[in-house]
Enzyme design. Structure first.
Site, short mmCIF file in Angstrom:
data_model
loop_
_atom_site.label_atom_id
_atom_site.label_comp_id
_atom_site.label_asym_id
_atom_site.label_seq_id
_atom_site.Cartn_x
_atom_site.Cartn_y
_atom_site.Cartn_z
N LYS A 63 36.86 27.78 49.35
CA LYS A 63 37.99 27.36 50.19
C LYS A 63 37.88 25.91 50.67
O LYS A 63 38.87 25.29 51.00
CB LYS A 63 38.12 28.29 51.41
CG LYS A 63 38.55 29.70 51.06
CD LYS A 63 40.01 29.88 51.31
CE LYS A 63 40.57 31.24 50.95
NZ LYS A 63 39.67 32.38 50.90
N SER A 88 41.34 35.09 57.74
CA SER A 88 40.37 36.10 58.13
C SER A 88 38.96 35.53 58.03
O SER A 88 37.99 36.24 58.19
CB SER A 88 40.49 37.32 57.23
OG SER A 88 40.23 36.97 55.90
N GLU A 214 41.26 42.58 41.93
CA GLU A 214 41.55 42.96 43.31
C GLU A 214 40.78 44.21 43.70
O GLU A 214 40.39 45.01 42.85
CB GLU A 214 43.03 43.37 43.43
CG GLU A 214 43.99 42.24 43.56
CD GLU A 214 45.39 42.82 43.75
OE1 GLU A 214 45.99 42.50 44.77
OE2 GLU A 214 45.85 43.58 42.89
N GLY A 218 43.69 47.68 47.71
CA GLY A 218 44.72 46.68 48.04
C GLY A 218 45.23 45.99 46.80
O GLY A 218 45.05 44.79 46.62
N ASP A 220 48.10 45.00 45.73
CA ASP A 220 49.46 44.46 45.82
C ASP A 220 49.76 43.45 44.72
O ASP A 220 50.86 43.43 44.17
CB ASP A 220 49.68 43.82 47.20
CG ASP A 220 48.72 42.67 47.45
OD1 ASP A 220 47.54 42.96 47.70
OD2 ASP A 220 49.14 41.51 47.37
N SER A 314 33.17 33.80 44.42
CA SER A 314 34.00 33.00 45.32
C SER A 314 33.36 32.62 46.66
O SER A 314 33.74 31.61 47.25
CB SER A 314 35.33 33.71 45.57
OG SER A 314 35.10 35.00 46.12
C1 LIG Z 1 39.94 33.54 50.32
C2 LIG Z 1 38.95 34.19 49.48
C3 LIG Z 1 39.34 34.90 48.34
C4 LIG Z 1 40.79 35.08 47.94
O1 LIG Z 1 41.37 33.83 47.59
P1 LIG Z 1 42.95 33.68 47.43
O2 LIG Z 1 43.17 32.25 47.10
O3 LIG Z 1 43.58 34.06 48.74
O4 LIG Z 1 43.36 34.61 46.37
C5 LIG Z 1 38.34 35.44 47.56
N1 LIG Z 1 37.03 35.33 47.88
C6 LIG Z 1 36.62 34.66 48.97
C7 LIG Z 1 35.17 34.58 49.25
C8 LIG Z 1 37.57 34.07 49.79
O5 LIG Z 1 37.16 33.40 50.87
#
Ligand SMILES: *Cc1c(COP(=O)(O)O)cnc(C)c1O
Length: 329
Positions: A63, A88, A214, A218, A220, A314
C-alpha cells in the site's frame, strides 16, 4: 444476500504509462522488495513460483506504493491542507507514512476493531486516527464529511487512478526481475492491487493469465466478475481482514474485467496453512490477507504444474499474538 449496483463509466482509468510514471516517482523511497523462491513450494505445485515479498515493503505492505504516488501528485496547496483516508489498516498506515515523508498532515478513519498493531503503527507515523463502527457506520460518508469540513483531500484505498498505478509497480518490478510469467496470482480486496498488477502484467508479459484471489466468505469480486456488474455483499467474516471489502471499485472493476482471466477463492483454513508454510519454510511473517494468492497456488485452486507463476505476497502486518495463535493452531 447481495445487491447489484450500477457501474458508472469512468473517464479516468489508469494505463500502464501511469504505472511507469508511478515507478519513477516512488523509485527513491519505496523498497524494491525481493523476489523469493522455494524448492518446497515448487515441489508441492509442480511449478516454478516467484513470490514478490511486499510484506517487506515500507509500512509492511504494498500500500505504500499507491499512497506515496497519490500524495506526490497533489498540488502544493492540497499538500498543505492535508489528506484523509479510510482503511482497515494497511492503507491507513501507508498514507500516514507517505504523508510524514512528504510533510503532508494525515487524518485516518479506522474501524474500532482494527488490529491493535495497525492502529499503533498509524499513530506512530503521525496520522490522526478517527475511529468508527464498521458494522453500522459508512466510512466513505465520514471521509466525505471530514474532507468537506477541513479541506482535506480524500485518498481512497483502491478506487483511485494514482493509487492503482502505484500498486501496479510491484508486479512491474517482479516481471522485470524474473522475466515473462505464465500466470500471476494477486489477492483482491477492492481490486487496486489486482488492477494495477494486471496493467503491468498485460504490458510486460503478454499472454500471462492473471487471477484474482479472494476469501471464500467474501467473494464479491468473483460475483461481480461473473455477473458483469459490481455486487455488494455484507461485511464478510474471514481472517483476511485486508480483503473484507464489500464491493470492488468503479475504476478497478473495468480494468479487472478487461484483463483478468478469472477470480478464485480460498478458505481461511488454507490461509492459516499458507501462513505456517511461509513461517516454517520461507522464514517470513505474512498476514492472512497476504497469504491469499499463495494459498490458491499451494492448495491447487489454480493448477501451477509446469508453469512460471508470479505470486504477490501483499503484506506482513499481523498482531504478534494473533500470529502465534495461527501458528499454534
Ligand atoms: C489492502 C490489502 C489488500 C487488498 O488490496 P486491494 O487493492 O484493496 O484489492 C490485500 N492484502 C493486503 C496486505 C492489503 O493491505
Amino acid at each position: 444476500m447481495s445487491v447489484q449496483i450500477q457501474t458508472q463509466p469512468s473517464s479516468s482509468l489508469p494505463t500502464y504509462d501511469d504505472v511507469i510514471t508511478a515507478a519513477w516517482r516512488i523509485a527513491d523511497v519505496a523498497h524494491r522488495t525481493p523476489v523469493l523462491t522455494s524448492r518446497t513450494a515448487d515441489a508441492r505445485t509442480d511449478g516454478k513460483l516467484f513470490f514478490k515479498a511486499e510484506n517487506l515493503q515500507r509500512g509492511g505492505a504494498f500500500k505504500f506504493r499507491g499512497a506515496y504516488n497519490a500524495i506526490a501528485r497533489l498540488s502544493e496547496e492540497a499538500k498543505k491542507r492535508g489528506v484523509v483516508a479510510f482503511s482497515s489498516g494497511n492503507h491507513a498506515q501507508a498514507i500516514a507514512y507517505a504523508g510524514q515523508l512528504q510533510n503532508v498532515p494525515t487524518v485516518i478513519i479506522m474501524p474500532k476493531d482494527a488490529p491493535a498493531t495497525k492502529v499503533a503503527a498509524t499513530r506512530g507515523y503521525g496520522g490522526e486516527v478517527v475511529s468508527y463502527d464498521r458494522y453500522t457506520e459508512d466510512r466513505e460518508e465520514i471521509g466525505r464529511r471530514l474532507s468537506a469540513e477541513r479541506g482535506l483531500t480524500l485518498i481512497p484505498p483502491y478506487d483511485h487512478e494514482d493509487v492503482i498505478a502505484g500498486q501496479g509497480t510491484a508486479a512491474k518490478e517482479l516481471i522485470e526481475e524474473v522475466g515473462p510469467l505464465d500466470m500471476l496470482l494477486v489477492c483482491v480486496g477492492g481490486g487496486g492491487l489486482l488492477a494495477g498488477s494486471a496493467l503491468a502484467a498485460h504490458a510486460l508479459s503478454p499472454g500471462c493469465r492473471i487471477y484474482g484471489v479472494e476469501p471464500e466468505a467474501g467473494n464479491d469480486a468473483q460475483q461481480s466478475f461473473r455477473s458483469g456488474s459490481i455486487v455488494r455483499i455484507p461485511v464478510p467474516v474471514t481472517i483476511a481482514d485486508g480483503a473484507q471489502t464489500t464491493y470492488i471499485g468503479q475504476k478497478t472493476f473495468p480494468i479487472i474485467r478487461a484483463l483478468v482471466s478469472d477470480m478464485v477463492t480460498v478458505t481461511d483454513e488454507m490461509l492459516v496453512d499458507t501462513m505456517r508454510f511461509f513461517a516454517e519454510r520461507m522464514k517470513i511473517v505474512v498476514e492472512p490477507t497476504g497469504c491469499l494468492a499463495a494459498a490458491a497456488a499451494l492448495h491447487g485452486i489454480v493448477p501451477c504444474k509446469g508453469r512460471r507463476v508470479g505470486i504477490i505476497v501483499s503484506g506482513g502486518n499481523v498482531d504478534p499474538k494473533a500470529f502465534a495463535g495461527f501458528l499454534a493452531g
